[in-house]
Design a protein around this motif. Structure first.
Motif, PDB file in Angstrom:
ATOM      1  N   CYS A  21       0.856  -1.178   0.000  1.00  0.00           N
ATOM      2  CA  CYS A  21       0.000   0.000   0.000  1.00  0.00           C
ATOM      3  C   CYS A  21       0.889   1.223   0.000  1.00  0.00           C
ATOM      4  O   CYS A  21       1.698   1.403   0.903  1.00  0.00           O
ATOM      5  CB  CYS A  21      -0.914  -0.003   1.214  1.00  0.00           C
ATOM      6  SG  CYS A  21      -2.009   1.419   1.262  1.00  0.00           S
ATOM      7  N   CYS A  26      -4.421   4.020   7.020  1.00  0.00           N
ATOM      8  CA  CYS A  26      -5.860   3.769   7.028  1.00  0.00           C
ATOM      9  C   CYS A  26      -6.299   2.928   8.224  1.00  0.00           C
ATOM     10  O   CYS A  26      -7.484   2.709   8.414  1.00  0.00           O
ATOM     11  CB  CYS A  26      -6.285   3.087   5.737  1.00  0.00           C
ATOM     12  SG  CYS A  26      -5.687   1.393   5.589  1.00  0.00           S
ATOM     13  N   ASN A  27      -5.378   2.440   9.013  1.00  0.00           N
ATOM     14  CA  ASN A  27      -5.644   1.628  10.202  1.00  0.00           C
ATOM     15  C   ASN A  27      -6.155   0.221   9.894  1.00  0.00           C
ATOM     16  O   ASN A  27      -6.638  -0.455  10.788  1.00  0.00           O
ATOM     17  CB  ASN A  27      -6.615   2.331  11.156  1.00  0.00           C
ATOM     18  CG  ASN A  27      -6.038   3.592  11.717  1.00  0.00           C
ATOM     19  OD1 ASN A  27      -4.833   3.688  11.934  1.00  0.00           O
ATOM     20  ND2 ASN A  27      -6.881   4.582  11.949  1.00  0.00           N
ATOM     21  N   CYS A  38      -8.259  -4.195   1.985  1.00  0.00           N
ATOM     22  CA  CYS A  38      -7.302  -3.561   1.072  1.00  0.00           C
ATOM     23  C   CYS A  38      -7.661  -3.790  -0.398  1.00  0.00           C
ATOM     24  O   CYS A  38      -7.335  -2.961  -1.251  1.00  0.00           O
ATOM     25  CB  CYS A  38      -5.895  -4.079   1.344  1.00  0.00           C
ATOM     26  SG  CYS A  38      -5.380  -3.814   3.060  1.00  0.00           S
ATOM     27  N   PHE A  41      -9.359  -0.904  -1.944  1.00  0.00           N
ATOM     28  CA  PHE A  41      -8.678   0.380  -1.852  1.00  0.00           C
ATOM     29  C   PHE A  41      -7.868   0.617  -3.115  1.00  0.00           C
ATOM     30  O   PHE A  41      -7.053  -0.214  -3.512  1.00  0.00           O
ATOM     31  CB  PHE A  41      -7.776   0.392  -0.616  1.00  0.00           C
ATOM     32  CG  PHE A  41      -7.126   1.701  -0.330  1.00  0.00           C
ATOM     33  CD1 PHE A  41      -7.877   2.855  -0.170  1.00  0.00           C
ATOM     34  CD2 PHE A  41      -5.760   1.790  -0.201  1.00  0.00           C
ATOM     35  CE1 PHE A  41      -7.277   4.070   0.107  1.00  0.00           C
ATOM     36  CE2 PHE A  41      -5.137   2.998   0.079  1.00  0.00           C
ATOM     37  CZ  PHE A  41      -5.898   4.139   0.232  1.00  0.00           C
TER      38      PHE A  41
END
Length: 101
Positions: A21, A26-27, A38, A41
């Motif tokens: 990433c 984004c935690n 993910c 995303f």
């Protein structure tokens, strides 16, 4: 080819690297949503040779188990990552067909 920055690697439960990433922050790791969240995303960089099929199979089995136990609402939360991984696998298949014929 995707560069694999060590600080942003994402793994599956067996610690197999599945992507990276470029954004972070984004935690998803802290909340336990990674790696499944993910896949939806746009800054998640997947690796075509990662075990995406195994992750998809796991999610489908987990969704079925939750539904069988009467947890429909929780099972529904797995639909988005299932669709995202399915779409990814189809894109990989199409790209490989274009490249390799």
């Amino acid at each position: 080819m995707c560069v694999k920055p060590s600080s942003s690697l994402l793994h599956d439960a067996e610690l197999t690297e599945i992507g990276s990433c470029e954004a972070g922050g984004c935690n998803a790791l802290e909340t336990g949503a990674a790696p499944f969240a993910c896949y939806s995303f746009r800054k998640f960089r997947i690796w075509a040779d990662a075990p995406h099929v195994l992750l998809l199979d796991y999610l489908i089995e987990e969704q079925n188990r939750l539904q069988d136990q009467g947890h429909s609402a929780e099972a529904e939360t797995l639909t988005q990552p299932i669709i995202a991984i399915s779409d990814l696998l189809e894109a990989i298949r199409i790209r490989e067909a274009q490249v390799y014929g």
